[in-house]
Design an enzyme around this catalytic site. Structure first.
Site, short mmCIF file in Angstrom:
data_model
loop_
_atom_site.label_atom_id
_atom_site.label_comp_id
_atom_site.label_asym_id
_atom_site.label_seq_id
_atom_site.Cartn_x
_atom_site.Cartn_y
_atom_site.Cartn_z
N ASP A 1 5.88 12.83 -4.39
CA ASP A 1 6.38 11.46 -4.54
C ASP A 1 7.89 11.46 -4.80
O ASP A 1 8.64 10.68 -4.21
CB ASP A 1 5.64 10.76 -5.68
N GLY B 1 5.13 0.83 -13.22
CA GLY B 1 4.35 -0.29 -13.73
C GLY B 1 4.23 -1.39 -12.70
O GLY B 1 5.14 -1.63 -11.91
N GLU C 1 13.61 -1.88 -1.39
CA GLU C 1 14.20 -1.53 -2.69
C GLU C 1 13.21 -0.84 -3.61
O GLU C 1 13.56 0.12 -4.32
CB GLU C 1 14.72 -2.81 -3.36
N LYS D 1 11.23 10.16 -2.37
CA LYS D 1 12.35 9.35 -2.85
C LYS D 1 13.68 10.05 -2.58
O LYS D 1 14.67 9.39 -2.22
CB LYS D 1 12.17 9.06 -4.34
N LYS E 1 6.59 4.28 0.64
CA LYS E 1 7.63 5.26 0.98
C LYS E 1 7.37 5.99 2.29
O LYS E 1 8.23 6.74 2.76
CB LYS E 1 7.74 6.28 -0.16
N LEU F 1 14.25 -1.33 -10.12
CA LEU F 1 15.66 -1.00 -10.34
C LEU F 1 16.45 -1.13 -9.03
O LEU F 1 15.96 -0.76 -7.96
CB LEU F 1 15.81 0.41 -10.89
N THR G 1 0.84 -1.20 0.00
CA THR G 1 0.00 0.00 0.00
C THR G 1 0.88 1.25 0.00
O THR G 1 2.10 1.17 0.03
CB THR G 1 -0.90 0.03 1.24
N GLY H 1 -3.27 5.18 -17.83
CA GLY H 1 -3.04 4.59 -16.51
C GLY H 1 -1.66 4.81 -15.96
O GLY H 1 -1.24 4.15 -15.01
#
Length: 916
Positions: free
Chosen positions: A772, A893, A700, A776, A673, A707, A649, A758
């Site tokens: 977002d 994705g 990760e 990161k 995150k 990645l 989630t 999408g």
């Protein structure tokens, strides 16, 4: 066949032996003193010379001298013939369930026929429940309950119906004649018991043993119907046992062997069907072999015959590593040593009675436990393996676990015990005097205390005897207490390899500690075949599961809970479904999803959810979501070595649970995150716990989806490199937007296209706000050692200020084109300079800061070469100062994100011991 006429003398020439048949040399007998013996199967035939007497001699080698036979069927033989012994014999034992009805008796006959052994001896129990029915007859007759007659009729009817289904013609008539004769005799005996109101033990044993007689006779008829020669043996004529003071019996092997030879000389056959359970005393009084007597019968017969092996046929596939009714993960053991089987039997494992193993050990005869209802199962072999057995070296040091319940612990304690000879003798003398059985003993090396376990039903008598015997010592203070601890159980770990494997006890006790189980007493013999602990009875099953899981489940068996079966979570579950079998078979990684929970419904399982049907099961059998119950299921309701929660989630409330999960020993894997970019003090607390515990926290997928961004950064730091700068495009959505924001296209047009495809969040403002990307950046900064909060980052938001207050997504999308001009101008300025716009996050480790901004890059720059939704991160370090280390690839994705999570799961498995 030899033909003897009256007054006809047979003399072997030159005293050479007469050869009959072709038995092996070990059966060849030369005994100097003649012995008189009635030959078997004499019959008169007509013929000249006053009538011939035909004597069918069995297939033996004999040394013989003959005397005149004058109208009598006797001849002087050198000695009684001995039964051949050795590996030509195989012994089978079939329990009551194996001969429980007519079809099962046919199945048993088929097993006998298909055994290719040269000679076979088959021991059978009474039909299922018949022995209990016989003892019930005795009890009813003793209590003068007239229903014993109807109960006897039920026994008769059970065997009559079975015989009619199995036999016909003369065989049926013969068996029913014997059956009715036996029932008539039993009725008279039970009447005598009824009148006396009492039955002696020998009387009871005689009555109870009839079930074996009937089942053996029926089976012998069935085998003979196939055309094979077969004899049935009443083992009361052969097995001689001596009663012991402990209400058991000891075989008299010498006398039994003599009687077996005698029986065989009269009844030669290559297939013998023998009764189990029953025997005789040296005075020829019928008796039984007591509990598990048929197994004992088979073992004794195997020893008498020096058989190749003894096969015990039952209704289970073999010996389990633990009681499968209590431990779902119990496995069939391929092999056990005699000592291991004995120990497990003693401690309550439903294998064999310990005494069953003793006769076969004398001649190193293997016992095989097989399932009559599953002939494809190889079963368990009980034997003495070679000391250099390579396969033995590869097995777990603990072969199995067993428990004994309903015990009490007695602790005799006092300083006056130390150094006083005879104290232990006095203690256990009291136990013997009241007829109690000591299950386990433990004594402190200081001699300050002795504790031992006895059956709970015997504890009062034992404690009273001890208090009476040591009353003076208690009053004088030499003994401080005689303490009784009721409601106990014994847990035993058994394994021959324990003696040569360090750390077994440590592993055992750590498993019990993890399960929060307290140990009351410990015992281990110097042979180290078992480690025994006394625990609370209420903890018995819990302890058994805990230790079994620790030793028998792979360290890479993971109990998994999936939070959030949305797009990412569902994709992960499907990937787990597709790969689970390969991982288990090739890498010994066993992934068991015990829980799936969304915001409203959850699905739980004790053994693992069927991932081929998880959507259907969640929809049909899901219950109301409850994170506490979910956590308990994943971690607390089983003893799989490792538990992991995978949070798929973006929920802050779920992220707030990580600390508690890690503290409980639950590993956490997530693309969420919120925890790593949340308040700094909470993050530091979480990481501090992670470092101090042995629980893993992998994330990760929080930065680069699939990645290897986090792992690359950690690899640089762990090898001593120093981070100078991290710069990258780490949003798949914003990468797509600016990779397609070219030519005459407006920014709002590209956003609309991405939303329809999408690529954006349901509300594109979540992407365009830059939050977002900022999270990161915070994650990467904190990984690099910077103590930054979200509030410390300047963020370039792509949401026009006037549109931040839009109450709906539709309103925002409708008004967005009105603000295309500003971004169009920036793009044009960049293009005029040979540059492109890219939305990037930057960690400036040198200046201890971070930013989220829209930057311009030359068209030959790696950031300008991206396509689609690819991400790219450039690490500038002291080693990679002139040419940054670049990681590039798909950064968004469901498939790649789920793949990143899956990679963390496998990484966890490798940390826990999976092969690389």
């Amino acid at each position: 066949m030899a033909t003897l006429k009256p007054s006809f003398t047979v003399s072997p020439p030159n005293s050479n032996p007469i050869r009959f048949g072709s038995f092996p040399p070990q059966c060849f007998l030369r005994v100097p003193k003649p012995r008189r013996l009635i030959l078997p199967r004499f019959r008169k035939t007509t013929g000249g010379g006053g009538g011939l007497i035909r004597c069918e001699l069995p297939d033996f080698h004999l040394s013989a001298t003959a005397t005149t036979v004058s109208g009598v069927s006797t001849v002087n033989l050198v000695d009684q013939v001995q039964i051949p012994k050795g590996e030509m014999w195989s012994v089978h034992k079939f329990g009551g369930t194996c001969v429980g009805n007519s079809q099962r008796i046919r199945n048993v006959a088929e097993v006998i026929i298909n055994d290719n052994s040269e000679r076979k001896l088959v021991v059978v129990s009474a039909m299922s429940k018949v022995t209990d029915m016989m003892y019930d007859l005795i009890r009813k007759a003793q209590s003068r309950d007239d229903s014993y007659l109807s109960a006897l009729e039920a026994v008769l009817e059970k065997h009559r119906l079975t015989a009619r289904d199995l036999l016909d013609g003369d065989d049926l008539a013969s068996f029913l004649s014997h059956l009715h004769n036996d029932i008539s005799n039993l009725k008279a005996m039970l009447r005598a018991i009824y009148i006396a109101g009492h039955a002696s033990e020998s009387f009871s044993d005689f009555v109870a043993g009839h079930g074996e007689l009937w089942s053996a006779q029926m089976l012998s008829y069935v085998v003979r119907k196939t055309g094979l020669e077969c004899k049935w043996m009443d083992t009361r004529d052969v097995l001689i046992v001596n009663p012991t003071s402990s209400n058991q019996v000891d075989p008299d092997f010498g006398e039994s062997e003599k009687r077996l030879d005698k029986w065989f000389s009269l009844n030669p056959s290559k297939i013998i069907i023998a009764t189990g359970f029953i025997a005789s005393t040296p005075q020829n009084i019928p008796t039984t072999l007591k509990r598990d007597g048929s197994d004992f019968s088979a073992a004794i017969m195997g020893a008498l015959l020096r058989a190749r092996q003894v096969t015990i046929w039952t209704d289970v596939d073999g010996v389990y590593s633990a009681d499968p009714r209590k431990v779902n993960e119990a496995v069939i053991l391929q092999t056990l040593s005699y000592q291991e089987a004995w120990e497990m039997s003693y401690f309550g494992a439903n294998v064999l009675h310990p005494r069953t193993i003793i006769p076969v050990m004398r001649y190193n005869i293997p016992i095989v436990i097989r399932n009559i209802f599953n002939l494809s199962a190889p079963g368990t072999i009980i034997c003495q393996p070679p000391e250099d057995d390579y396969d033995l070296k590869l097995t777990t040091p603990v072969k199995g676990f067993a428990t004994i319940d309903n015990l009490a612990l007695i602790n005799v304690e006092g300083t006056g015990m130390a150094g006083v000879p005879g104290t232990a003798s006095d203690i256990f003398g009291c136990v013997k005097d009241v007829g109690a059985n000591v299950i386990m003993i433990s004594q402190a090396s200081s001699e300050h205390s002795v504790c031992f376990a006895v059956p709970e039903k015997e504890v009062n008598a034992v404690s009273e005897a001890l208090r009476s015997r040591f009353s003076e010592a208690l009053q004088a203070g030499r003994l401080s207490q005689i303490e009784v601890i009721p409601n106990c159980s014994i847990l035993a770990a058994v394994g021959q390899k324990m003696a040569s494997t360090p750390g077994v006890s440590c592993t055992l006790f750590s498993a019990l500690a993890k399960a929060n189980i307290n140990v009351r007493a410990i015992s281990q013999g110097c042979s180290e075949y078992n480690v025994t602990v006394v625990i609370k009875r209420e903890d018995s099953v819990k302890a058994l599961r805990a230790v079994h899981s620790r030793f028998f489940l792979s360290r890479t068996t993971l109990a998994m809970g999936i939070v959030g079966p949305g797009l990412i979570g569902a994709t992960l579950l499907d990937q787990l479904r597709d790969q689970a079998a390969v991982l288990k078979q090739e890498f010994n990684i066993d992934l068991r999803v015990l829980g799936i929970t969304g915001s409203k419904k959850m699905l739980l399982s004790d053994i693992g959810i069927d991932l081929s049907r998880w959507r259907e099961l969640l929809n049909e059998k899901g219950t109301e979501a409850d994170l506490d119950k979910f956590t308990q299921q994943v971690h607390g309701n089983h003893f799989i070595p490792n538990s992991v929660v995978v949070d798929c989630t973006a929920d802050s409330a779920i992220a707030s649970r990580y600390y508690d999960w890690l503290r409980k020993g639950i590993h956490v894997i997530t693309p969420n995150k919120k925890a790593n970019s949340g308040p700094l003090d909470q993050y530091l607390k979480l990481r501090d716990l992670q470092r101090k515990s042995y629980t893993h926290y992998f994330y990760e997928a929080t930065v680069g989806a699939g990645l290897p961004i986090i792992s690359t950064l950690r690899g640089l730091l762990e090898t001593g490199d120093k981070i100078l700068r991290i710069e990258g495009i780490c949003s798949g959505t914003l990468s797509y937007l600016f990779n397609n924001f070219v030519g005459d296209r407006s920014f709002s047009e590209v956003v609309t296209e991405a939303k329809n495809a999408g690529f954006t969040e349901p509300d594109p403002r979540d992407d365009l706000s830059g939050t977002d990307v900022a999270r990161k950046v915070i994650i990467l900064a904190r990984e690099s050692g910077l103590k930054l909060d979200l509030a410390d980052l300047p963020i370039r938001s792509l949401v026009p200020e006037p549109l931040k207050g839009c109450t709906s997504v539709e309103e925002f999308m409708e008004k967005l084109p009105q603000y295309d001009g500003d971004l169009a101008k920036e793009r044009l300025d960049a293009e005029n300079s040979g540059e492109v716009l890219r939305y990037v996050g930057v960690v400036d480790a040198v200046n201890q800061k971070g930013t989220v901004e829209l930057r311009r890059y030359k068209k030959e720059h790696p950031f300008a070469q991206l396509a689609g939704s690819d991400n790219i991160i450039a690490f500038t370090t002291t080693r990679y100062k002139d040419h940054p280390l670049i990681v590039r690839g798909p950064g968004a994705g469901a498939q790649v994100t789920a793949g990143g999570i899956f990679s963390d799961i496998l990484r966890l498995a490798s940390y826990l011991g999976a092969p690389s």
